[in-house]
Design a protein around this motif. Structure first.
Motif, PDB file in Angstrom:
ATOM      1  N   CYS A 245      30.728   7.371  29.118  1.00  9.63           N
ATOM      2  CA  CYS A 245      31.092   6.973  27.762  1.00  9.63           C
ATOM      3  C   CYS A 245      31.278   5.460  27.749  1.00  9.63           C
ATOM      4  N   GLU A 246      30.799   4.821  26.699  1.00 11.14           N
ATOM      5  CA  GLU A 246      30.907   3.372  26.615  1.00 11.14           C
ATOM      6  C   GLU A 246      31.748   2.979  25.412  1.00 11.14           C
ATOM      7  N   TYR A 247      32.584   1.937  25.631  1.00 15.11           N
ATOM      8  CA  TYR A 247      33.484   1.456  24.591  1.00 15.11           C
ATOM      9  C   TYR A 247      33.427  -0.068  24.550  1.00 15.11           C
ATOM     10  N   LYS A 248      33.704  -0.624  23.383  1.00 13.92           N
ATOM     11  CA  LYS A 248      33.674  -2.074  23.221  1.00 13.92           C
ATOM     12  C   LYS A 248      34.917  -2.529  22.478  1.00 13.92           C
ATOM     13  N   ASP A 249      35.603  -3.511  23.046  1.00 12.30           N
ATOM     14  CA  ASP A 249      36.774  -4.086  22.399  1.00 12.30           C
ATOM     15  C   ASP A 249      36.320  -4.941  21.220  1.00 12.30           C
ATOM     16  N   ILE A 250      36.834  -4.638  20.037  1.00 10.15           N
ATOM     17  CA  ILE A 250      36.380  -5.319  18.824  1.00 10.15           C
ATOM     18  C   ILE A 250      36.743  -6.808  18.850  1.00 10.15           C
ATOM     19  N   LYS A 251      37.917  -7.152  19.386  1.00  9.41           N
ATOM     20  CA  LYS A 251      38.372  -8.538  19.370  1.00  9.41           C
ATOM     21  C   LYS A 251      37.685  -9.394  20.422  1.00  9.41           C
ATOM     22  N   THR A 252      37.584  -8.890  21.641  1.00 17.95           N
ATOM     23  CA  THR A 252      37.051  -9.692  22.748  1.00 17.95           C
ATOM     24  C   THR A 252      35.575  -9.438  23.025  1.00 17.95           C
ATOM     25  N   GLY A 253      35.058  -8.302  22.577  1.00 11.76           N
ATOM     26  CA  GLY A 253      33.665  -7.967  22.870  1.00 11.76           C
ATOM     27  C   GLY A 253      33.452  -7.407  24.267  1.00 11.76           C
ATOM     28  N   ILE A 254      34.534  -7.201  25.029  1.00 13.56           N
ATOM     29  CA  ILE A 254      34.423  -6.659  26.383  1.00 13.56           C
ATOM     30  C   ILE A 254      34.040  -5.184  26.317  1.00 13.56           C
ATOM     31  N   GLU A 255      33.114  -4.803  27.169  1.00 12.72           N
ATOM     32  CA  GLU A 255      32.641  -3.423  27.194  1.00 12.72           C
ATOM     33  C   GLU A 255      33.227  -2.660  28.375  1.00 12.72           C
ATOM     34  N   TRP A 256      33.590  -1.400  28.106  1.00 12.21           N
ATOM     35  CA  TRP A 256      34.141  -0.509  29.113  1.00 12.21           C
ATOM     36  C   TRP A 256      33.210   0.675  29.321  1.00 12.21           C
ATOM     37  N   GLN A 257      33.327   1.288  30.497  1.00 13.84           N
ATOM     38  CA  GLN A 257      32.627   2.531  30.782  1.00 13.84           C
ATOM     39  C   GLN A 257      33.604   3.520  31.405  1.00 13.84           C
ATOM     40  N   CYS A 258      33.530   4.752  30.982  1.00 15.65           N
ATOM     41  CA  CYS A 258      34.310   5.833  31.583  1.00 15.65           C
ATOM     42  C   CYS A 258      33.360   6.972  31.938  1.00 15.65           C
ATOM     43  N   GLU A 259      33.608   7.593  33.070  1.00 16.51           N
ATOM     44  CA  GLU A 259      32.836   8.777  33.401  1.00 16.51           C
ATOM     45  C   GLU A 259      33.056   9.829  32.311  1.00 16.51           C
ATOM     46  N   ARG A 260      31.997  10.527  31.943  1.00 25.03           N
ATOM     47  CA  ARG A 260      32.098  11.477  30.841  1.00 25.03           C
ATOM     48  C   ARG A 260      32.962  12.679  31.241  1.00 25.03           C
ATOM     49  N   PRO A 261      33.967  13.016  30.426  1.00 27.09           N
ATOM     50  CA  PRO A 261      34.794  14.192  30.730  1.00 27.09           C
ATOM     51  C   PRO A 261      33.951  15.473  30.721  1.00 27.09           C
ATOM     52  N   LYS A 262      34.391  16.473  31.467  1.00 27.94           N
ATOM     53  CA  LYS A 262      33.634  17.719  31.581  1.00 27.94           C
ATOM     54  C   LYS A 262      33.759  18.588  30.332  1.00 27.94           C
ATOM     55  N   LYS A 263      34.918  18.521  29.669  1.00 29.41           N
ATOM     56  CA  LYS A 263      35.147  19.426  28.543  1.00 29.41           C
ATOM     57  C   LYS A 263      35.293  18.717  27.209  1.00 29.41           C
ATOM     58  N   LEU A 264      35.675  17.443  27.224  1.00 32.88           N
ATOM     59  CA  LEU A 264      35.941  16.719  25.985  1.00 32.88           C
ATOM     60  C   LEU A 264      34.854  15.701  25.699  1.00 32.88           C
ATOM     61  N   SER A 265      34.769  15.298  24.448  1.00 37.37           N
ATOM     62  CA  SER A 265      33.784  14.290  24.037  1.00 37.37           C
ATOM     63  C   SER A 265      34.349  12.890  24.218  1.00 37.37           C
ATOM     64  N   CYS A 266      33.490  11.887  24.113  1.00 33.44           N
ATOM     65  CA  CYS A 266      33.886  10.502  24.368  1.00 33.44           C
ATOM     66  C   CYS A 266      34.912   9.984  23.368  1.00 33.44           C
ATOM     67  N   ASP A 267      34.942  10.529  22.169  1.00 32.89           N
ATOM     68  CA  ASP A 267      35.871  10.028  21.159  1.00 32.89           C
ATOM     69  C   ASP A 267      37.290  10.549  21.349  1.00 32.89           C
ATOM     70  N   LYS A 268      37.555  11.296  22.401  1.00 44.21           N
ATOM     71  CA  LYS A 268      38.891  11.838  22.654  1.00 44.21           C
ATOM     72  C   LYS A 268      39.699  10.957  23.616  1.00 44.21           C
ATOM     73  N   LEU A 269      39.218   9.747  23.882  1.00 39.88           N
ATOM     74  CA  LEU A 269      39.963   8.827  24.738  1.00 39.88           C
ATOM     75  C   LEU A 269      41.219   8.358  24.012  1.00 39.88           C
ATOM     76  N   ILE A 270      42.394   8.500  24.661  1.00 37.27           N
ATOM     77  CA  ILE A 270      43.655   8.099  24.032  1.00 37.27           C
ATOM     78  C   ILE A 270      44.312   6.916  24.737  1.00 37.27           C
ATOM     79  N   GLY A 271      43.853   6.573  25.936  1.00 42.24           N
ATOM     80  CA  GLY A 271      44.449   5.450  26.648  1.00 42.24           C
ATOM     81  C   GLY A 271      43.958   5.380  28.076  1.00 42.24           C
ATOM     82  N   HIS A 272      44.461   4.400  28.810  1.00 36.38           N
ATOM     83  CA  HIS A 272      44.055   4.254  30.206  1.00 36.38           C
ATOM     84  C   HIS A 272      45.231   3.768  31.040  1.00 36.38           C
ATOM     85  N   SER A 273      45.137   3.933  32.341  1.00 38.14           N
ATOM     86  CA  SER A 273      46.176   3.493  33.272  1.00 38.14           C
ATOM     87  C   SER A 273      45.511   2.937  34.521  1.00 38.14           C
ATOM     88  N   MET A 274      46.320   2.276  35.361  1.00 38.62           N
ATOM     89  CA  MET A 274      45.801   1.692  36.590  1.00 38.62           C
ATOM     90  C   MET A 274      45.425   2.786  37.573  1.00 38.62           C
TER      91      MET A 274
END
Length: 291
Positions: A245-274
């Motif tokens: 799944c790919e995401y882009k920060d609207i303010k900075t333009g930085i792009e993120w990638q997350c491995e696709r979850p097995k059961k949920l869709s990409c729009d179900k991302l609620i946050g991240h941690s270290m």
């Protein structure tokens, strides 16, 4: 160890103050001369700045100009020269060829029994490898300072790399009493080159956890945690295709990638941690850091 005398007929701070006042006075005279030219202020037509050189950043898909950074081309060249760091003249594959903190030495030039406040202390550093051989190139990261344990005072000096295995330092003595010189090898030139290599690479050091939540069957709530990271450069740091799944920060333009979850869709991302930390060093590079 040495003790400066108390004689100080013209303190550096007073001399600096006089110089600054004189500089301000000269600037004022120059401005007044312009104002009285032909009886008034000379108006000049506005000329837009010429095109600035474009700078291509390493591992980046975009380019910026010196105008965007608010500096001149000359200032950019000075910054590049200041950041230029010499390295080994050949590939180092043996640990004993790297700079040794044990066998490297320093000495005070023309050491005197006493100094006065405001004097400069000149120091020469000579780098040697683990075989006690003189180094023939620069790039070592040395730190040098004067200190007084009783006063809990210290002052660092600027280390000048002569690119031949020797370094010079000029230390200003700012207090009365005893002072000692301390020199420390922070990183050998070989280690500096490793740091530079990975600084300019797209190797992902830190990984993050992406937290996904969404509804499941029979009114249940599903939670999934996958690995995420920043996209470095045009190629990115993670795999391509439908795996991520790919995401882009609207303010900075930085792009993120997350491995696709097995059961949920990409729009179900609620946050991240270290997440985990991954070292890029190989076995030999690890030995260089520890040596």
């Amino acid at each position: 160890m040495f003790t400066p005398s108390t004689r100080n007929s013209n303190p550096p701070a007073n001399r600096l103050k006089h110089v600054l006042l004189l500089a301000c006075f000269l600037c004022t005279l120059s401005w007044l001369a312009l104002c009285v030219l032909n009886g008034g202020i000379q108006m000049r037509p506005f000329l837009p700045p010429g095109p600035k050189s474009v700078i291509q950043m390493n591992n980046s898909s975009f380019a910026i100009s010196t105008l965007d950074m608010g500096i001149s081309d000359e200032e950019w060249e000075r910054l590049q020269k200041a950041l230029d760091w010499p390295g080994p003249d050949q590939q180092i594959t043996q640990l004993d060829l790297s700079t040794s903190p044990v066998h490297s030495t320093f000495s005070i030039v023309e050491l005197k029994k006493s100094y006065k406040v405001g004097d400069n202390i000149s120091v020469i550093i000579t780098a040697r490898d683990h075989n006690k051989n003189l180094k023939t190139y620069g790039g070592d990261f040395f730190k040098a300072k004067l200190f007084n344990s009783k006063l809990k005072a210290s002052v660092y000096g600027e280390v000048v790399d002569h690119r031949n295995g020797t370094y010079s330092v000029l230390l200003l003595l700012p207090w009365e009493g005893q002072a000692q010189v301390f020199v420390r090898l922070e990183h050998s030139s070989e280690v500096v080159q490793i740091l530079k290599k990975y600084r300019e690479s797209s190797f992902p050091r830190s990984h993050y956890n992406g937290h996904f939540e969404g509804p499941g069957s029979k009114n249940t709530q599903i939670s999934e945690v996958v690995e995420c990271n920043l996209k470095w450069g045009p190629k990115g740091s993670l795999r391509k295709g439908k795996c991520c799944c790919e995401y882009k920060d609207i303010k900075t333009g930085i792009e993120w990638q997350c491995e696709r979850p097995k059961k949920l869709s990409c729009d179900k991302l609620i946050g991240h941690s270290m997440g985990r930390f991954e070292s890029p060093l190989n076995q030999f590079e690890n030995h260089l850091f520890s040596g």
